[in-house]
Design an enzyme around this catalytic site. Sequence first.
Site, short mmCIF file in Angstrom:
data_model
loop_
_atom_site.label_atom_id
_atom_site.label_comp_id
_atom_site.label_asym_id
_atom_site.label_seq_id
_atom_site.Cartn_x
_atom_site.Cartn_y
_atom_site.Cartn_z
N ASP A 63 -6.73 -5.64 4.19
CA ASP A 63 -5.85 -5.23 3.09
C ASP A 63 -6.66 -4.26 2.24
O ASP A 63 -7.69 -4.66 1.66
CB ASP A 63 -5.43 -6.45 2.27
CG ASP A 63 -4.48 -6.10 1.13
OD1 ASP A 63 -4.55 -4.96 0.62
OD2 ASP A 63 -3.67 -6.96 0.74
N ASN A 114 -4.77 5.42 6.86
CA ASN A 114 -3.32 5.60 7.03
C ASN A 114 -2.50 4.72 6.10
O ASN A 114 -1.41 5.11 5.69
CB ASN A 114 -2.96 5.31 8.49
CG ASN A 114 -1.47 5.13 8.68
OD1 ASN A 114 -0.71 6.09 8.75
ND2 ASN A 114 -1.02 3.87 8.74
N TYR A 127 4.10 8.35 -6.06
CA TYR A 127 3.71 8.69 -4.69
C TYR A 127 3.05 10.07 -4.61
O TYR A 127 1.92 10.19 -4.10
CB TYR A 127 4.93 8.64 -3.78
CG TYR A 127 4.61 8.90 -2.32
CD1 TYR A 127 4.00 7.91 -1.55
CD2 TYR A 127 4.90 10.11 -1.72
CE1 TYR A 127 3.70 8.14 -0.22
CE2 TYR A 127 4.61 10.35 -0.39
CZ TYR A 127 4.00 9.35 0.36
OH TYR A 127 3.70 9.59 1.68
N LYS A 149 -0.95 11.09 -3.67
CA LYS A 149 -1.39 11.88 -2.50
C LYS A 149 -2.17 13.12 -2.95
O LYS A 149 -3.06 13.58 -2.25
CB LYS A 149 -0.19 12.24 -1.62
CG LYS A 149 0.49 11.03 -0.97
CD LYS A 149 -0.43 10.29 0.02
CE LYS A 149 0.29 9.15 0.72
NZ LYS A 149 -0.58 8.43 1.67
N THR A 168 10.26 6.21 9.48
CA THR A 168 9.52 4.95 9.39
C THR A 168 10.10 4.10 8.25
O THR A 168 10.96 4.55 7.49
CB THR A 168 8.01 5.17 9.08
OG1 THR A 168 7.89 5.69 7.76
CG2 THR A 168 7.34 6.09 10.09
P1 NAP Z 1 5.13 2.46 7.15
O1 NAP Z 1 5.85 2.38 8.44
O2 NAP Z 1 5.71 1.80 5.95
O3 NAP Z 1 3.64 1.95 7.40
C1 NAP Z 1 2.75 1.76 6.34
C2 NAP Z 1 1.59 0.95 6.86
O4 NAP Z 1 0.67 0.75 5.79
C3 NAP Z 1 2.00 -0.45 7.34
O5 NAP Z 1 1.22 -0.82 8.44
C4 NAP Z 1 1.68 -1.32 6.15
O6 NAP Z 1 1.44 -2.68 6.47
C5 NAP Z 1 0.40 -0.63 5.70
N1 NAP Z 1 -0.02 -1.03 4.36
C6 NAP Z 1 0.64 -0.91 3.19
N2 NAP Z 1 -0.11 -1.43 2.20
C7 NAP Z 1 -1.25 -1.89 2.76
C8 NAP Z 1 -2.41 -2.53 2.26
N3 NAP Z 1 -2.55 -2.84 0.96
N4 NAP Z 1 -3.42 -2.83 3.13
C9 NAP Z 1 -3.29 -2.54 4.43
N5 NAP Z 1 -2.20 -1.96 4.98
C10 NAP Z 1 -1.20 -1.64 4.14
O7 NAP Z 1 4.94 3.99 6.69
P2 NAP Z 1 4.42 5.29 7.49
O8 NAP Z 1 5.44 6.33 7.30
O9 NAP Z 1 3.95 4.95 8.83
O10 NAP Z 1 3.19 5.69 6.54
C11 NAP Z 1 1.85 5.82 7.01
C12 NAP Z 1 1.15 6.82 6.12
O11 NAP Z 1 1.75 8.11 6.28
C13 NAP Z 1 1.24 6.50 4.62
O12 NAP Z 1 -0.01 6.77 4.01
C14 NAP Z 1 2.31 7.45 4.13
O13 NAP Z 1 2.17 7.76 2.76
C15 NAP Z 1 2.04 8.66 5.01
N6 NAP Z 1 3.17 9.59 5.10
C16 NAP Z 1 4.35 9.21 5.66
C17 NAP Z 1 5.39 10.13 5.73
C18 NAP Z 1 6.73 9.79 6.35
O14 NAP Z 1 7.64 10.65 6.33
N7 NAP Z 1 6.91 8.64 6.95
C19 NAP Z 1 5.25 11.43 5.21
C20 NAP Z 1 4.04 11.77 4.63
C21 NAP Z 1 3.00 10.85 4.59
P3 NAP Z 1 2.63 -3.79 6.48
O15 NAP Z 1 3.28 -3.70 7.83
O16 NAP Z 1 1.88 -5.08 6.27
O17 NAP Z 1 3.56 -3.46 5.34
#
Ligand code: NAP
Length: 254
Positions: free
Chosen positions: A65, A92, A177, A181, A212
């Site tokens: 975490d 990530n 957010y 970033k 996601t």
């Molecule tokens: P997601 O499906 O919600 O995945 C987020 C991941 O982060 C999950 O595995 C979650 O674990 C984990 N997480 C959250 N808080 C945590 C903590 N305190 N300790 C450890 N793990 C934690 O979202 P995603 O889209 O894949 O996002 C991944 C990254 O990409 C993020 O940094 C996000 O800001 C970035 N991003 C995403 C997008 C997009 O369009 N999706 C765009 C730009 C940037 P749990 O399963 O336990 O919740």
Amino acid sequence: MEERTVQGQVALVTGGNKGIGRAVAELLAAEGVTVVVGARDSRRGEEAAAAIRRGVGEARAVVLDVTDPGSVRAAARWIEERFGRLDVLVNNAGISGSGQAAPQDALDRVPSAVDVERVRAVFDTNVFGVITVTNAMLPLLRRSKAARIVNLSSHAASLTMTATVGGPLSELPSMAYSPSKTALNALTLQYANELREENILVNAAAPGYVDTDINGHSGFLTPAQGAAVVVRLATLGDDGPTGGFFSEDGPLPW
Ligand code: NAP
């Protein structure tokens, strides 16, 4: 950007149990990297690692975490005991606050209405968590011949794009957010400058708008498409960039 052979390397992906992190873990494992899936929930982490082992390659799960320094230290000790080093760190794990998919919820979006505790919670994960994890893993990364760190940023981090009146970001209030970033991008530069002489390349990746949980599945890219730039930066050759901010289409304005 030249990529290198990464067979036999060890990579940690925080939040590797789902979404983009999961796709990064799968793509790296498919290239012969042993992937450590960091997950705050042990069952979710074990399930993801087992699925990768059944499918494309080598993976192990570790409880991590990013907001809990004790769990981060324990994860670093586990990686040290098992592998003795780390070649790739993908920061990530991230949260959006109330979610990009909840524009009606102003509490972490509209500046004049923001709840500062929500901003703090988002910074805890997206910014301070990255410092905690990176500093805990650096002794292991320094044992690699050529370590790489990739921070999951966002187009929303770009001050240049946010300052462009009439552009999509100037019309998207985001007090938690997006600033988190932007701060992550600043950290990326600080680490890149410190680690430049040690051949540790540190870059920020913007995956694009990916389907996601973080955005209620409103994104239009697949997790694998979003992961592509992350994997590219995680597997850079020694002549690759450091201190950069990239999407799959190339450099982004800060
Ligand atoms: P997601 O499906 O919600 O995945 C987020 C991941 O982060 C999950 O595995 C979650 O674990 C984990 N997480 C959250 N808080 C945590 C903590 N305190 N300790 C450890 N793990 C934690 O979202 P995603 O889209 O894949 O996002 C991944 C990254 O990409 C993020 O940094 C996000 O800001 C970035 N991003 C995403 C997008 C997009 O369009 N999706 C765009 C730009 C940037 P749990 O399963 O336990 O919740």
